[in-house]
Write an enzyme that holds these catalytic residues in place. Sequence first.
Site, short mmCIF file in Angstrom:
data_model
loop_
_atom_site.label_atom_id
_atom_site.label_comp_id
_atom_site.label_asym_id
_atom_site.label_seq_id
_atom_site.Cartn_x
_atom_site.Cartn_y
_atom_site.Cartn_z
N GLY A 271 0.83 -1.20 0.00
CA GLY A 271 0.00 0.00 0.00
C GLY A 271 0.87 1.25 0.00
CB SER A 272 0.10 4.67 1.19
OG SER A 272 -1.21 4.60 0.71
CB VAL A 273 4.56 1.47 2.96
CG1 VAL A 273 6.05 1.20 3.01
CG2 VAL A 273 4.00 1.59 4.36
#
Lengths: 552, 140
Positions: A271-273
């Site tokens: 995800g946004s990591v």
Amino acid sequence: MAVLTAVILGRLVLLQGLDGTAYAAAASADRLREDVLAATRGQILDANGNPMAYTLSARKIYADPSLIGDPVAAATILSGMLGAPVNQLVDKLQADNRYQVLAERLEPSLAAQVMNLGIAGIGVEVQPLRIYPAGSVGAQVVGFTGADGSGLAGIEQAYDELLTGTPGTTSYEVGRSGAVIPAGGRTDRPAVPGGSVQLTIDQDVQFHLQQQLDAQCADGSTENAQGVILDAHSGRVLAMATCRSFDPNTASEADPDTLGNGAISGILESGSVAKAITLSAAIEEGIVTPDDVRLTPDSITVGNTTVRDAHPHNPINYTVTGILAKSSNVGTIGIARELGNERLEQYLRAFGVGEPTGIELPGESPGILVPNQEWSIAQSINVPIGQGFALTTLQMASIYQTIANGGVRIPPRIVASTTAADGTVTESAQPEGVRVISEQTAATMAYMLEAVVGEGGTALNASIAGYRVAGKTGTAQRPNPACSCYAGGGFWTTFAGFAPADAPRYVMSVMLQRPDSGVPAGPVFKNVMTFVLAHEAVPPTGVGRPEFILIV
Amino acid sequence: MAASVSVETIRAEPSRSRATPRTHRPALRLLPAPTPSLRRGPFIALVLTLVIIGTVGLLVLNTVIAADSFRVEQLVQRNAELALAEQELQRQVAEGLSPEALAEAARELGMVPAGQPAFVIVGPDGAIVIQGTPVPAGVR
């Protein structure tokens, strides 16, 4: 007479001259007995020299039922000492064979007490016993051994040859009755004990991480939780855990699902990591600067795929820092489209996605990253925001280690040194670093990632009082193995970051796997990193967190 | 017997060597047989002493060796016992040192995890700067 002499002489020549050596060898082989001398298996130590695995000499008590006079009486006496029910012992003592193991893994002193009872038909054997004093702490890293003493998982498996050592032999001559001939030849080839392996793991940090992850999994809905802590500059693993560890002292009874080291063998979509990769690439390639302003709507449609921001909003003038701090999918995808798939893939691979880190543990997954030429349109807008490719929790930490280390990725390692039986210490060499982004870009990224953690960012829950923290939250849909689609697969919530943001010392990644996306991973990061900073005596840098302009 | 043989031999010789004139032959007479030595006593005593010393010495040596081998056996056994005792003690130490055991022991003593520390930084000029805010234990 001459013929007879010739025959005898011929036979003599044949025996003494031609076949002599063979007969002599057969005779000596008949006299020689060879016993194997077992080599003691080496130790596995943590970074501070605390033993995590070592071998001691235990005892096994067995019975020859045919020699037992009164099974019930014997069982009654033995029951208390061996801690086994009387009826079970009676069954064993009456069994119809000549070898029954009554108790294993006994302290030698207890075995001696049992033998002192002098019950006929009861015997004792030496049994090497692998002890893991820390129990479940770090068990998935250390691994365990099988019944034959060979390593079956983790370091025990990866370093099996070194740990095992070389068994020796002793050979001596025996007479017909089997008694040793005192003046006979005797050759000893002593066993060479196994070498030891020192890990970079700190047992205390490992324990704390394990506790925090186990606490997550204890809520009844979290299916999995993983965390990895790296030294920011050396890439050494300080701790690595997956929730619900097992006790390697009784590995054969453990739930098989808990035996693996999920942090290196399991894969997830971060995800946004992963937006840190997209933005690192865009800054390095000169596409954006942190203060560039992008008018960002709350959804973007490419082909027939639409991606929305987490919360609906009117078009906002985000700075690039704001896009990261607010985790705008739309803003990130916009930047990624300027970057292009080819360059994005280049940077993903440079950050280590899709190839194993080469850590000294068995079963590492390289993750999944298909070449950009094969990306569908949906994939090309999902990859920049951390969906459509998979990595391990360790790789996730490694990405942030790269940023924390001024743009140089040091492949993570978990073995500090090995020591051979003769005392020769071999320090593990630090792998050669990979320059992924410039020092300037890394500093810019650290600054932008700090905007995420704290006031105005999405990860207020990861901030640590008194310290500057940089990091990024993530939420990704989990593919449902049943339908190869995302429906019903649940979610991964992730966090990766480092502290102190302005003088990085430690990097940590966390993953939680849940049916919903409601529990963030930030607090786990906060709790463990707070402990790590205090434990390693890292003072705050004393410089305040800068002001960030997120929206203009 | 030996003497008579030698006499005969000597006597017979001249008949074989014709070159030697008869007149030069010295007069021969029988020597008395050697008298048996009267100094036997000390020799027997010496041999006896040697035999006795040897026997006693052997006995003493045997006894010492046997005693030593008992002692070696005792020491080997004691060594093995001590090795086992050490092994058990080390096992207790290792188990006591494990984070889980320490945490449990600390909990039993009523201890709680430490709060966040503050750091006192002493500059080169002796100036003191306190960094961080100390948090009391048990407050999270």
